[in-house]
Design a protein around this motif. Structure first.
Motif, PDB file in Angstrom:
ATOM      1  N   GLY A  20       0.782  -1.302  -0.098  1.00  0.00           N
ATOM      2  CA  GLY A  20       0.032   0.107   0.027  1.00  0.00           C
ATOM      3  C   GLY A  20       0.603   1.328   0.038  1.00  0.00           C
ATOM      4  N   LEU A  21       2.236   1.137  -0.295  1.00  0.00           N
ATOM      5  CA  LEU A  21       3.051   2.162  -0.213  1.00  0.00           C
ATOM      6  C   LEU A  21       3.666   2.504  -1.693  1.00  0.00           C
ATOM      7  N   THR A  22       4.184   3.763  -1.898  1.00  0.00           N
ATOM      8  CA  THR A  22       4.917   4.240  -2.912  1.00  0.00           C
ATOM      9  C   THR A  22       6.310   3.859  -2.794  1.00  0.00           C
ATOM     10  N   LEU A  23       6.784   2.631  -3.576  1.00  0.00           N
ATOM     11  CA  LEU A  23       8.245   2.309  -3.270  1.00  0.00           C
ATOM     12  C   LEU A  23       9.094   2.630  -4.444  1.00  0.00           C
ATOM     13  N   LEU A  24      10.473   2.677  -3.991  1.00  0.00           N
ATOM     14  CA  LEU A  24      11.448   2.855  -5.042  1.00  0.00           C
ATOM     15  C   LEU A  24      11.470   1.481  -5.797  1.00  0.00           C
ATOM     16  N   LYS A  25      11.717   1.864  -7.209  1.00  0.00           N
ATOM     17  CA  LYS A  25      11.833   0.800  -7.904  1.00  0.00           C
ATOM     18  C   LYS A  25      13.075   1.034  -9.000  1.00  0.00           C
ATOM     19  N   LEU A  26      13.807  -0.130  -9.053  1.00  0.00           N
ATOM     20  CA  LEU A  26      15.165   0.108  -9.772  1.00  0.00           C
ATOM     21  C   LEU A  26      15.123  -0.960 -10.989  1.00  0.00           C
TER      22      LEU A  26
END
Length: 144
Positions: free
Chosen positions: A138-144
């Motif tokens: 439910g969070l906006t997370l870092l994507k690499l």
């Protein structure tokens, strides 16, 4: 673990004045300067803000515990800025102190500078990191 290697680009030093929006100023600078990824430091005072000080329980998705800075606090913080779509998203963790009380947490909502707040923004070049909504957490997370 996933990671990318980049380089430090431009360095921006800013002074936020009394009652200015901290997150709004950070996002405004990176938009104006065309910075797509950055790390930053904050030092000074904040008079208002809402921070998350942890989850209620160690479960996914987490239920955040919110605390308000209802008066002036000293602040030292570190964060990153990466884009979610066309918008820069700030992720800031800091320590917020007043008298003998110190709160440590993630600033997530509108906040205001108290007197003066210094920001040092370091552009990160050579990477293609973004923020993306993760339906599991439910969070906006870092994507690499």
């Amino acid at each position: 673990m996933k990671y990318q290697v980049g380089s430090a680009g431009r360095v921006v030093v800013a002074r936020f004045e009394d009652k200015e929006d901290v997150i709004g100023n950070l996002t405004g600078i990176v938009e104006k300067e065309g910075i797509r990824a950055a790390a930053f430091y904050l030092l000074g005072g904040m008079r208002k803000g809402k921070i998350v000080v942890g989850p209620e329980k160690d479960e996914v998705p987490p239920t955040p515990i919110w605390r308000e800075l209802g008066e002036s606090h000293e602040v030292v913080g570190f964060g990153t800025i990466f884009y979610e779509g066309a918008e820069p998203k700030v992720h800031l963790h800091g320590a917020f102190g007043k008298r003998d009380s110190v709160k440590v947490g993630c600033l997530r909502e509108k906040s205001e500078t108290f007197l003066v707040l210094e920001a040092v923004i370091i552009e990160i070049t050579g990477i293609n990191a973004i923020r993306e909504f993760d339906p599991v957490s439910g969070l906006t997370l870092l994507k690499l």
